[in-house]
Structure formats: C-alpha cells, structure tokens
Design an enzyme around this catalytic site. Structure first.
Site, PDB file in Angstrom:
ATOM      1  N   GLY A 182       4.598  42.618   8.771  1.00 24.94           N
ATOM      2  CA  GLY A 182       6.008  42.793   8.938  1.00 24.94           C
ATOM      3  C   GLY A 182       6.785  41.580   7.948  1.00 24.94           C
ATOM      4  CE  LYS A 200      15.879  33.776  -0.766  1.00 21.29           C
ATOM      5  NZ  LYS A 200      14.627  34.042  -0.129  1.00 21.29           N
ATOM      6  N   GLY A 298      14.105  36.080   8.553  1.00 18.27           N
ATOM      7  CA  GLY A 298      13.869  36.355   9.883  1.00 18.27           C
ATOM      8  C   GLY A 298      15.308  36.681  10.593  1.00 18.27           C
TER       9      GLY A 298
HETATM   10  N1  HSE Z   1      11.962  38.525   1.423  1.00 19.99           N
HETATM   11  C1  HSE Z   1      12.593  37.139   1.683  1.00 19.99           C
HETATM   12  C2  HSE Z   1      11.560  36.032   1.621  1.00 19.99           C
HETATM   13  C3  HSE Z   1      13.526  37.139   2.669  1.00 19.99           C
HETATM   14  O1  HSE Z   1      10.423  36.416   1.827  1.00 19.99           O
HETATM   15  O2  HSE Z   1      11.881  34.888   1.857  1.00 19.99           O
HETATM   16  C4  HSE Z   1      14.518  36.077   2.785  1.00 19.99           C
HETATM   17  O3  HSE Z   1      15.690  36.133   1.671  1.00 19.99           O
END
Ligand code: HSE
Length: 421
Positions: A182, A200, A298
């Site tokens: 998941g 980011k 999460g």
């Molecule tokens: N898909 C992103 C990760 C979720 O795996 O870090 C959080 O931004």
C-alpha cells in the site's frame, strides 16, 4: 469556537477529521479556542462514516459559509484543488494544504491571493508529511544563510531502494512489494520517476532561499533504471543508493537543484533513513547541519502537520499571513544541468573494441583528474568495469560525460552513471 472545512475526504482528509476529534483538547489549548470540522466536501458517498453528518457535495456550503474561517485542501493535483483554493482565499478564508503539486506550481499566486485577502496559505504537510520542516526553515533557521539542503523526500522510492539493497531483489519486484504493502500507487510514475521529490525540493528551496524555485528547472531522474549491480557496487564502496533531492547556492548566485539516485556514505545521516521514512539534511552557515527525520507520508502523520497549520491559521485569523511571499518574477536561476561539478560512479560494458579497456578509461579521464577503478563485488555475476570520476579535481558533469562519450565511440556502453555525495 472556530469552524473549518475539509475539501477531499481521502486518506489525508479523513486523517484531519480524525486528528481534530482525537486531539481536541491539545488543539484547543494551542489554538486558544475549540476547532470544529463543520463541512467535509467530497463527491463520493461514505455511508456509515463517523463524520457523515458533516459531508456535503455542494461547494457553496463551504465557500458561502461565513463561519468557516479555515479550509483544508486535501484533494491533490492542480485541477479542482486550484480552483477551490482560489475560491476559499477570495472568500477571505485561510487555506491549509498538503498538496505539493499545487504549492510548487501555483504557490506564488495563491500566497499573493492570501496576502491580498488578509488570510494565510499554509503548506507544512506538502513536504515531509508529518516531519516539521517548512516552519523550521521559515522561522527557526531564519538567522542562517542556508548553504544546502539534501533530502530523501519520497517514502515510496526509499522503501523500494531499501528492499533492493536489503534483499538483493530487482526494481520491478521491489515495486510490486511496495504496491502490495500500500506504499506505491497503482500508477507509481510520480514517485519512481522523481516528480514528487522534485516538487518537494522546489518548495523547500524556495523557502530557504526566498526566491521562487520553479520545479521545471530542477533536473529530475528517477530510480527505474537502477539494478542489483548498482546496489552491489554501492555496498562495495561503503555506500547506499538513495533518491536524493538537493539544492545549494553556487558562488555565482545561481542554484544547483537536482533529484537523482545518489550514493551516500553509510555513515551519513541520510543513509540511516530506511523504508518509507524521509530525512532532510539542512546546512546553515551559523547552525551547521541539522537533520529532520520521520514519517514523510501516511494518514495521521500528514494530518498532524495539516492540523498544526490549522492551529497556526486560527491564531492568525484577522491578522497578516504568517508565511513569506514568493514572487514568480523573482525566480531563482538554476544552473543548466551539467555545469556543476560532480563525482560519479560509472559502470560500463567495455564491449570488444578497446584492447585494454582499463587503459582506455584512464587515458580518457587523465585530463579530468583521473578515474579510480572499483573492484567488482565478488558475488556479482555481471562482468564489466566500474570506476569513480570527478574526485581528482572538481570537474563539471558535462565534461565527465563528454569523456565518456569518447569511450562510447570506441565501442564501450555506459550502463549507469550515479552521483556520489
Ligand atoms: N507518494 C509520496 C511518498 C506521498 O511516497 O512520499 C507523500 O507525499
């Protein structure tokens, strides 16, 4: 009491409702008043949900409600989320978001809109999930010139790389595991191709350098090409391969911003972040290094950061917004890829052309500080050569690649090129 609304009742949105209810006491103490979720906007049905009485499909319930002072946007993407965020800000409501795509692409505009309407636009949860990083960079490190940021900003790829390294499995198998657990989406491209980490690092860099870093200027490479042989060579060099998103200011005022698989020394703070954890190493000229580590994704960890922003917005209701503004026209100049010096681990298939491939490699890189050959790990079936370049003296990546292109003309084939920190 202050009313808030949640737009998008998915994983993070439902986590926000849960945290507001679960931690009502702490939130009231910190915000100075009770915070209540009045509306949850989503087009889907959630029969029997604990918060079913707040669900609505009508945006007007949220945007037309003068009691709602803070709107949480957890829809994601840059479509509906963009329109709804604008609408909320124009209606004089603060907006809190976990949506990195939206902040990275429309951040300047939304911040200005917030400013013009005397409300806040807050996005702590857009980077590092529950890890405090946006506010520390904005506030706690305000007395520093930030020299560099290097982070593992994507949990999915870090999980995949950790499994590849620990179990010796290939990318495809590790991705399947991540999907079964998941962690990875059915369409994992935003994560494994590095786009998520790219958004980011663009956000963190814009905060750190007070200039808008456009994510489209960040050179981005994912992890899909990585093989067990890359992992084995990294281990032989006392390193781990991580998807590192980095930014630093160059002496000429431009920036070096990249996302790429990177060999980090095993004793680097970044190497300890395994599995879905994120780690962000920030270097300030007064502070030195500081490491931010924790759950980067999460439901509840991300909701923790969202709700902290809600508290901050409540404290700032009817006051000026609490984040600096990015101006799209004051855009950071990111140096074109290849101009900055780098150290690379190169793996090649020598082919049959050069009589003495080692000598050919040494000759090609002699003017650029030389090439250090790396012993083939004993348990590796693959034949070929691996060597490190760019450590004898600072050399721009483009020059190293040009020397490699010369070797390819002799019939050699480059298998991989990996940055070394
Ligand atoms: N898909 C992103 C990760 C979720 O795996 O870090 C959080 O931004």
């Amino acid at each position: 009491m202050i009313d808030i609304a949640i737009l998008g009742y998915g994983t993070v949105g439902s986590g926000v409702a849960e945290v507001v209810s679960m931690n009502a006491g702490a939130i009231r103490r910190h915000a100075g008043q009770e915070v209540r979720v009045k509306w949850i906007l989503d087009v889907r049905e959630f029969p029997g949900d604990l918060f079913a009485d707040r669900l609505t499909k009508n945006p007007e319930d949220v945007f037309g409600d003068p009691d709602v002072k803070v709107v949480v946007e957890t829809i994601g993407g840059t479509g509906i989320a963009y329109g709804f965020s604008k609408r909320a800000l124009e209606a004089g409501k603060s907006v809190v978001t976990s949506n990195k795509e939206l902040v990275a692409s429309h951040g300047p505009e939304l911040m200005h809109l917030a400013h013009d309407h005397g409300v806040s636009y807050a996005f702590e949860a857009s980077v590092g999930g529950g890890i405090p990083i946006v506010r520390p960079l904005t506030k706690c490190l305000a007395a520093n010139e930030i020299l560099s940021i290097a982070g593992i900003l994507n949990g999915t790829t870090n999980y995949i790389l950790t499994r590849m390294q620990q179990e010796g499995i290939g990318f495809g198998e590790a991705l399947r595991e991540a999907q079964e657990a998941g962690y990875a989406e059915r369409d994992p491209s935003a994560d494994v191709e590095g786009h998520d980490a790219c958004r980011k690092i663009a956000i963190l860099s814009s905060i750190a350098y007070d200039r808008f870093v456009d994510y489209r200027d960040v050179r981005t490479e994912g992890i899909v090409e990585l093989t067990s042989a890359d992992m084995a060579y990294a281990a032989a060099l006392g390193r781990r391969i991580k998807l590192v998103a980095s930014c630093r200011r160059l002496e000429d005022g431009r920036f070096d911003a990249q996302v790429r698989p990177t060999l980090v020394p095993i004793d680097s703070p970044l190497a300890v972040a395994d599995g879905v954890f994120n780690a962000i190493l920030v270097e300030g000229n007064a502070l030195g290094q500081a490491m931010f580590y924790g759950r980067g994704a999460g439901k509840l960890p991300t909701a923790s950061a969202v709700v902290a922003d809600v508290v901050e917005c409540v404290l700032h209701v009817d006051r000026t917004p609490h984040y600096r503004l990015w101006h799209r026209e004051d855009r950071a100049v990111v140096a074109p890829f290849g101009e900055t010096p780098v150290r690379l681990l190169v793996r090649i298939d020598p082919g049959g052309a050069a009589e003495d491939p080692r000598a050919a490699v040494q000759a090609a890189f002699a003017p650029l500080g030389g090439a250090r050959l790396v012993f083939r790990p004993s348990d590796l079936a693959e034949t070929g050569l691996a060597f490190v370049v760019g450590e004898g003296r600072e050399t721009a990546e483009a020059d190293l690649r040009a020397a490699l292109a010369g070797l390819e003309k002799l019939g050699m084939r480059t298998r991989s090129l990996l940055r070394m920190l």
